[in-house]
Design a protein around this motif. Structure first.
Motif, PDB file in Angstrom:
ATOM      1  N   UNK A   1      -7.702 -38.763 -62.199  1.00 17.82           N
ATOM      2  CA  UNK A   1      -8.932 -39.045 -61.455  1.00 17.82           C
ATOM      3  C   UNK A   1      -9.950 -39.745 -62.358  1.00 17.82           C
ATOM      4  N   UNK A   2     -10.566 -40.793 -61.834  1.00 14.19           N
ATOM      5  CA  UNK A   2     -11.666 -41.417 -62.555  1.00 14.19           C
ATOM      6  C   UNK A   2     -12.992 -40.907 -61.962  1.00 14.19           C
ATOM      7  N   UNK A   3     -14.016 -40.879 -62.811  1.00 16.19           N
ATOM      8  CA  UNK A   3     -15.292 -40.258 -62.453  1.00 16.19           C
ATOM      9  C   UNK A   3     -16.481 -41.151 -62.784  1.00 16.19           C
ATOM     10  N   UNK A   4     -17.524 -40.957 -62.017  1.00 14.31           N
ATOM     11  CA  UNK A   4     -18.863 -41.328 -62.470  1.00 14.31           C
ATOM     12  C   UNK A   4     -19.581 -40.017 -62.738  1.00 14.31           C
ATOM     13  N   UNK A   5     -20.153 -39.892 -63.915  1.00 15.04           N
ATOM     14  CA  UNK A   5     -20.833 -38.657 -64.301  1.00 15.04           C
ATOM     15  C   UNK A   5     -22.323 -38.944 -64.450  1.00 15.04           C
ATOM     16  N   UNK A   6     -23.130 -38.234 -63.676  1.00 11.75           N
ATOM     17  CA  UNK A   6     -24.584 -38.311 -63.796  1.00 11.75           C
ATOM     18  C   UNK A   6     -25.058 -37.006 -64.439  1.00 11.75           C
ATOM     19  N   UNK A   7     -25.765 -37.106 -65.537  1.00 11.14           N
ATOM     20  CA  UNK A   7     -26.131 -35.899 -66.283  1.00 11.14           C
ATOM     21  C   UNK A   7     -27.596 -35.891 -66.708  1.00 11.14           C
ATOM     22  N   UNK A   8     -28.131 -34.692 -66.782  1.00 13.48           N
ATOM     23  CA  UNK A   8     -29.474 -34.448 -67.315  1.00 13.48           C
ATOM     24  C   UNK A   8     -29.392 -33.191 -68.160  1.00 13.48           C
ATOM     25  N   UNK A   9     -30.022 -33.227 -69.326  1.00 17.74           N
ATOM     26  CA  UNK A   9     -29.975 -32.061 -70.215  1.00 17.74           C
ATOM     27  C   UNK A   9     -31.336 -31.851 -70.847  1.00 17.74           C
ATOM     28  N   UNK A  10     -31.748 -30.599 -70.870  1.00 15.76           N
ATOM     29  CA  UNK A  10     -32.997 -30.244 -71.520  1.00 15.76           C
ATOM     30  C   UNK A  10     -32.722 -29.440 -72.774  1.00 15.76           C
ATOM     31  N   UNK A  11     -33.475 -29.694 -73.853  1.00 19.67           N
ATOM     32  CA  UNK A  11     -33.238 -28.997 -75.121  1.00 19.67           C
ATOM     33  C   UNK A  11     -34.554 -28.781 -75.849  1.00 19.67           C
ATOM     34  N   UNK A  12     -34.514 -27.925 -76.861  1.00 16.58           N
ATOM     35  CA  UNK A  12     -35.716 -27.700 -77.650  1.00 16.58           C
ATOM     36  C   UNK A  12     -35.764 -28.664 -78.831  1.00 16.58           C
ATOM     37  N   UNK A  13     -36.726 -28.477 -79.712  1.00 15.66           N
ATOM     38  CA  UNK A  13     -36.912 -29.418 -80.809  1.00 15.66           C
ATOM     39  C   UNK A  13     -35.787 -29.426 -81.817  1.00 15.66           C
ATOM     40  N   UNK A  14     -35.014 -28.344 -81.874  1.00 14.55           N
ATOM     41  CA  UNK A  14     -33.902 -28.286 -82.821  1.00 14.55           C
ATOM     42  C   UNK A  14     -32.613 -28.854 -82.241  1.00 14.55           C
ATOM     43  N   UNK A  15     -32.595 -29.057 -80.927  1.00  8.75           N
ATOM     44  CA  UNK A  15     -31.392 -29.544 -80.269  1.00  8.75           C
ATOM     45  C   UNK A  15     -30.631 -28.472 -79.518  1.00  8.75           C
ATOM     46  N   UNK A  16     -31.185 -27.257 -79.458  1.00 12.71           N
ATOM     47  CA  UNK A  16     -30.515 -26.188 -78.706  1.00 12.71           C
ATOM     48  C   UNK A  16     -30.709 -26.427 -77.214  1.00 12.71           C
ATOM     49  N   UNK A  17     -29.608 -26.336 -76.476  1.00 20.03           N
ATOM     50  CA  UNK A  17     -29.634 -26.628 -75.046  1.00 20.03           C
ATOM     51  C   UNK A  17     -30.409 -25.558 -74.282  1.00 20.03           C
ATOM     52  N   UNK A  18     -31.258 -26.020 -73.387  1.00 21.91           N
ATOM     53  CA  UNK A  18     -32.019 -25.120 -72.513  1.00 21.91           C
ATOM     54  C   UNK A  18     -31.473 -25.123 -71.088  1.00 21.91           C
ATOM     55  N   UNK A  19     -31.115 -26.298 -70.571  1.00 22.22           N
ATOM     56  CA  UNK A  19     -30.609 -26.385 -69.200  1.00 22.22           C
ATOM     57  C   UNK A  19     -29.812 -27.669 -69.047  1.00 22.22           C
ATOM     58  N   UNK A  20     -28.820 -27.640 -68.128  1.00 26.29           N
ATOM     59  CA  UNK A  20     -28.053 -28.840 -67.830  1.00 26.29           C
ATOM     60  C   UNK A  20     -27.931 -29.015 -66.326  1.00 26.29           C
ATOM     61  N   UNK A  21     -27.853 -30.264 -65.923  1.00 22.90           N
ATOM     62  CA  UNK A  21     -27.585 -30.629 -64.531  1.00 22.90           C
ATOM     63  C   UNK A  21     -26.556 -31.752 -64.586  1.00 22.90           C
ATOM     64  N   UNK A  22     -25.360 -31.481 -64.065  1.00 27.30           N
ATOM     65  CA  UNK A  22     -24.271 -32.450 -64.146  1.00 27.30           C
ATOM     66  C   UNK A  22     -23.673 -32.650 -62.761  1.00 27.30           C
ATOM     67  N   UNK A  23     -23.396 -33.894 -62.437  1.00 25.52           N
ATOM     68  CA  UNK A  23     -22.725 -34.193 -61.170  1.00 25.52           C
ATOM     69  C   UNK A  23     -21.539 -35.105 -61.453  1.00 25.52           C
ATOM     70  N   UNK A  24     -20.365 -34.673 -61.006  1.00 26.91           N
ATOM     71  CA  UNK A  24     -19.124 -35.409 -61.205  1.00 26.91           C
ATOM     72  C   UNK A  24     -18.691 -36.006 -59.872  1.00 26.91           C
ATOM     73  N   UNK A  25     -18.672 -37.330 -59.796  1.00 27.78           N
ATOM     74  CA  UNK A  25     -18.240 -38.018 -58.594  1.00 27.78           C
ATOM     75  C   UNK A  25     -16.840 -38.560 -58.835  1.00 27.78           C
ATOM     76  N   UNK A  26     -15.860 -37.946 -58.173  1.00 28.07           N
ATOM     77  CA  UNK A  26     -14.463 -38.278 -58.419  1.00 28.07           C
ATOM     78  C   UNK A  26     -13.928 -39.205 -57.349  1.00 28.07           C
ATOM     79  N   UNK A  27     -13.191 -40.217 -57.779  1.00 28.01           N
ATOM     80  CA  UNK A  27     -12.438 -41.030 -56.833  1.00 28.01           C
ATOM     81  C   UNK A  27     -11.091 -40.336 -56.628  1.00 28.01           C
ATOM     82  N   UNK A  28     -10.933 -39.721 -55.464  1.00 25.26           N
ATOM     83  CA  UNK A  28      -9.733 -38.941 -55.191  1.00 25.26           C
ATOM     84  C   UNK A  28      -8.632 -39.761 -54.548  1.00 25.26           C
ATOM     85  N   UNK A  29      -8.980 -40.874 -53.896  1.00 25.38           N
ATOM     86  CA  UNK A  29      -7.983 -41.655 -53.190  1.00 25.38           C
ATOM     87  C   UNK A  29      -7.956 -41.302 -51.718  1.00 25.38           C
TER      88      UNK A  29
END
Length: 779
Positions: free
Chosen positions: A285-313
């Motif tokens: 499967x090929x994908x388009x991935x739309x992502x958003x990520x929030x982190x603090x000043x050190x780079x530690x992840x606070x929150x993620x929002x990911x959407x995977x759009x798959x071409x299934x056929x």
């Protein structure tokens, strides 16, 4: 005849398990004597079947079909259409939406409309070109964007959600977002899709099929013929590669062979040529991935929002499980405090995408690594530091789907060892120095982790059976539901059985997977082949061995602790007997020496509807460090060095496991660097042959390629001899190559996140280079 006891035999170490023994067919592979389906002796009068399709049509309603010239062609015995199917015109894996032969409309470019049955394959191929098919075209839906606009879905949306990602994003010190594409991949197995059907008495059918799922072929063929499953036997001794491409995709070609055999009463064989195989069968499967990520000043992840759009056929096929597994691995090895991870399963007028080694996991994991790299670039920290900062640990060890990561310490230790053994930090300095003085060539370095869940996420698939016989000469007949596609499953299971009986490997006869011996099998997939089938065979051997021990205890008036098996002998107290002698005595005493073993993975509790439970028995871990050089004027790339450390628990066969790791990595590297699938604006696959589709070759292998097995405490779960699965996880080790390329591009314009799509072909690299240069900020 007895012999004095050799006390060393009683406490002897393992003889076969955990030994680097050769693949059972290795010698036959290299000498060309291993028989595949096309090498089997054909029955007198065997006919050949070739699929017919309309090469000018992409999508549309069939207005008319004229097969007169096809039928009149030399050597043609029959021409089959959907009207000749006595049962159900469906070869799907469960959703009823995959016609064996097109019925009234063409759903994608390459769909089979009819089948030619002729005396020779060449005659059938020539005849198939003579069809006259008129199609009223329908504008095809080809891309994720087309499908979104048309709102065409093969399955409903699905998601994992934890906490409040909206609140988490608001609380984050910095929020990053982006979108990128992850390409598909052609399986490119050496042995193409093939099947041979041989009619049996009373309407039965024997099908030699190149499939990872013999039971599904059996069920599909019976459904297509309209007969009970018991009338169909599916058999497969070996495949010339599968990689997921023969989990569900083999159904159609077995069905065509069987339909032809049913219609003619003669043995019939289907063998696709490479072009037809690539055009007609599904891909990764090929994908388009739309992502958003929030982190603090050190780079530690606070929150993620990911959407995977798959071409299934055009159909569901295995898209439910594939896309679910993408979500399961969208965390890679990182803890997400708040997360929304969504999947859209889009229907397009292209071949139905299917299973591929990793089963959606590689796409999810690559997206996670993309976000980690983005954080590193924006914070100015090294990507490895950001990775380790966000690893699962003792306090933060719950995945977005609620399963704990109990072995987080293994991951930490493995990555620490790889970091040291690969000399990561010294090489990071070397890469930085090289890039500072080279304007055209740029180096990149990346060390990425692997955490891959082992089990089918459809609970009922986590079961296996095995049939074991002990004969009176001390030899063993072994059969199980797993299939051999070159990965060494048969060898590993044989080693386990030999160990249990205490016999040498030459005493164990490995036989073809056959649905009349072991029924209702699951597919050999999800890296579970050894876990399931070896355990079933082990339990069968233990049951037979237990009967022998009970018999011997009675005969010799001793306890079971006095009886030991080894070196084709049975040691009883201070005496030694040949196993053959014991087997003969047991037979004379009417002791059953055959058993159908069965194993079901314990502890799997995943409920998809409520998104709760434990989907995986355990995790396999690994890590890879890759160094690359890119040419910013041409986009060319070389992989200079790769270091891999991978966790297989206590390896059943280190030689085979190392081969799987190396091969999986190279296949993953191909997916992420050279293997580009291209459809034109009409929906026709243009990369349908080795001339237009580039898999890795010997020259693409890293000049320095170091692969080692992690030396840990073994699998904490009760797997066969505490081993871990090895089939799929190594594919994701190749993420290190993609991330290293991204690192090289990012060095051109510090602080700018490259827009690099996968595969990172020279064209994709050049596009990313031009983009970052256009955004470069000069001091």
């Amino acid at each position: 005849m007895t012999a004095p006891l050799d006390q060393s035999k009683v406490t002897a170490p393992l003889k076969h398990v955990r030994k680097p023994l050769a693949h059972d067919s290795a010698e036959m592979h290299v000498t060309g004597t291993a028989p595949y389906i096309d090498d089997l002796t054909e029955a007198v009068g065997t006919l050949h079947v070739v699929p017919g399709w309309e090469r000018s049509a992409v999508r549309g309603k069939i207005s008319s079909i004229d097969l007169t010239d096809v039928s009149a062609s030399d050597g043609v015995v029959a021409v089959l259409t959907s009207e000749d199917i006595p049962g159900t015109n469906d070869c799907s894996s469960g959703f009823g939406d995959d016609p064996v032969l097109a019925n009234g409309e063409i759903l994608f470019y390459g769909q089979v409309v009819f089948a030619v049955v002729a005396e020779t394959r060449d005659q059938a191929r020539k005849a198939a070109l003579k069809a006259k098919i008129e199609v009223a075209p329908i504008p095809p839906i080809l891309t994720q964007e087309d499908a979104e606009a048309a709102e065409t879905m093969v399955l409903p949306d699905y998601q994992f959600r934890r906490g409040s990602p909206e609140t988490g994003m608001t609380a984050a010190e910095e929020v990053l977002s982006g979108s990128f594409r992850i390409g598909g991949q052609e399986h490119f197995y050496l042995e193409g899709q093939i099947a041979m059907a041989v009619p049996q008495e009373a309407g039965g059918m024997l099908v030699h099929t190149s499939t990872q799922h013999p039971t599904e072929v059996q069920h599909t063929v019976a459904k297509v013929l309209g007969v009970p499953d018991a009338l169909v036997t599916a058999e497969v001794r070996r495949m010339g590669g599968g990689f997921g491409g023969k989990e569900s995709q083999a159904n159609q070609w077995a069905s065509l062979a069987v339909l032809a055999a049913h219609a003619t009463g003669r043995a019939c064989k289907v063998r696709l040529d490479r072009d037809d195989d690539m055009i007609m069968t599904g891909k990764r499967h090929d994908f388009r991935v739309d992502w958003t990520i929030g982190h603090d000043g050190t780079g530690k992840i606070r929150a993620v929002d990911m959407e995977f759009l798959a071409r299934c056929g055009y159909s569901v096929d295995l898209s439910l499980g594939v896309n679910d597994r993408t979500l399961f691995h969208a965390d890679s090895s990182y803890f997400y405090p708040d997360a929304a991870i969504r999947s859209r399963r889009l229907k397009t007028d292209t071949c139905s995408n299917t299973a591929f080694r990793g089963f959606g996991g590689p796409q999810g994991m690559l997206a996670a690594e993309r976000m980690i790299d983005a954080i590193a670039i924006k914070t100015g920290r090294d990507p490895l530091d950001i990775r380790k900062l966000n690893f699962y640990d003792g306090e933060r060890n719950l995945t977005p789907y609620g399963m704990p990561v109990e072995e987080y310490a293994v991951m930490h230790d493995l990555i620490a060892q790889l970091e040291e053994n690969s000399d990561y930090w010294s090489r990071r300095d070397d890469v930085r120095d090289f890039n500072a003085v080279n304007a055209v060539l740029k180096k990149g370095l990346a060390l990425t982790p692997v955490k891959f869940g082992i089990s089918f996420t459809l609970k009922h698939l986590n079961q296996a059976g095995a049939l074991v016989h002990l004969y009176t000469d001390g030899s063993v007949h072994l059969n199980h539901g797993g299939t051999e596609m070159g990965q060494g499953l048969y060898q590993k299971v044989a080693q386990v059985v030999a160990e249990e009986f205490g016999v040498t490997l030459d005493k164990v006869r490995i036989t073809a997977t056959n649905t009349s011996k072991v029924p209702n099998t699951g597919p050999t997939a999800a890296s579970s082949g050894t876990d399931l089938n070896a355990m079933a065979a082990k339990l069968a051997a233990q049951e037979i061995k237990g009967r022998l021990i009970s018999f011997l205890c009675e005969q010799h008036q001793c306890g079971p602790e006095a009886i030991h098996f080894g070196d084709n002998k049975v040691i009883i107290g201070d005496q030694s007997y040949a196993l053959a002698e014991v087997a003969k005595q047991a037979h004379m005493a009417r002791i059953q020496m055959s058993h159908a073993g069965f194993y079901a993975t314990p502890g799997i509790t995943w409920d998809r509807e409520s998104v709760t439970g434990r989907p995986f028995f355990y995790f396999a871990f690994g890590g890879a460090c890759a160094e690359v050089t890119i040419d910013t004027m041409t986009g060319e790339m070389t992989v200079d060095r790769v270091d891999i450390l991978h966790d297989v628990g206590h390896s059943l066969n280190p030689a085979i496991d190392l081969g799987q790791i190396e091969g999986g990595f190279v296949q993953g590297m191909g997916w992420l660097t050279t293997e580009e699938l291209v459809w034109d604006e009409k929906g026709r696959l243009r990369t349908h042959a080795p001339s237009t589709y580039k898999i890795p070759t010997a020259s693409d292998i890293p000049e320095e390629f170091n692969v080692s097995l992690y030396n840990g405490n073994g699998n904490p779960q009760d797997t066969v001899y505490r081993s871990k699965a090895v089939g799929e996880p190594p594919v994701m080790l190749a993420n290190a190559v993609f991330c290293a390329i991204n690192d090289a591009v990012a060095s051109i314009a510090p602080g700018q996140i490259p827009n690099l799509d996968a595969p990172a072909t020279p064209e994709a690299i050049m596009k990313a280079v031009r983009d970052v240069r256009s955004r470069k900020v000069f001091a």
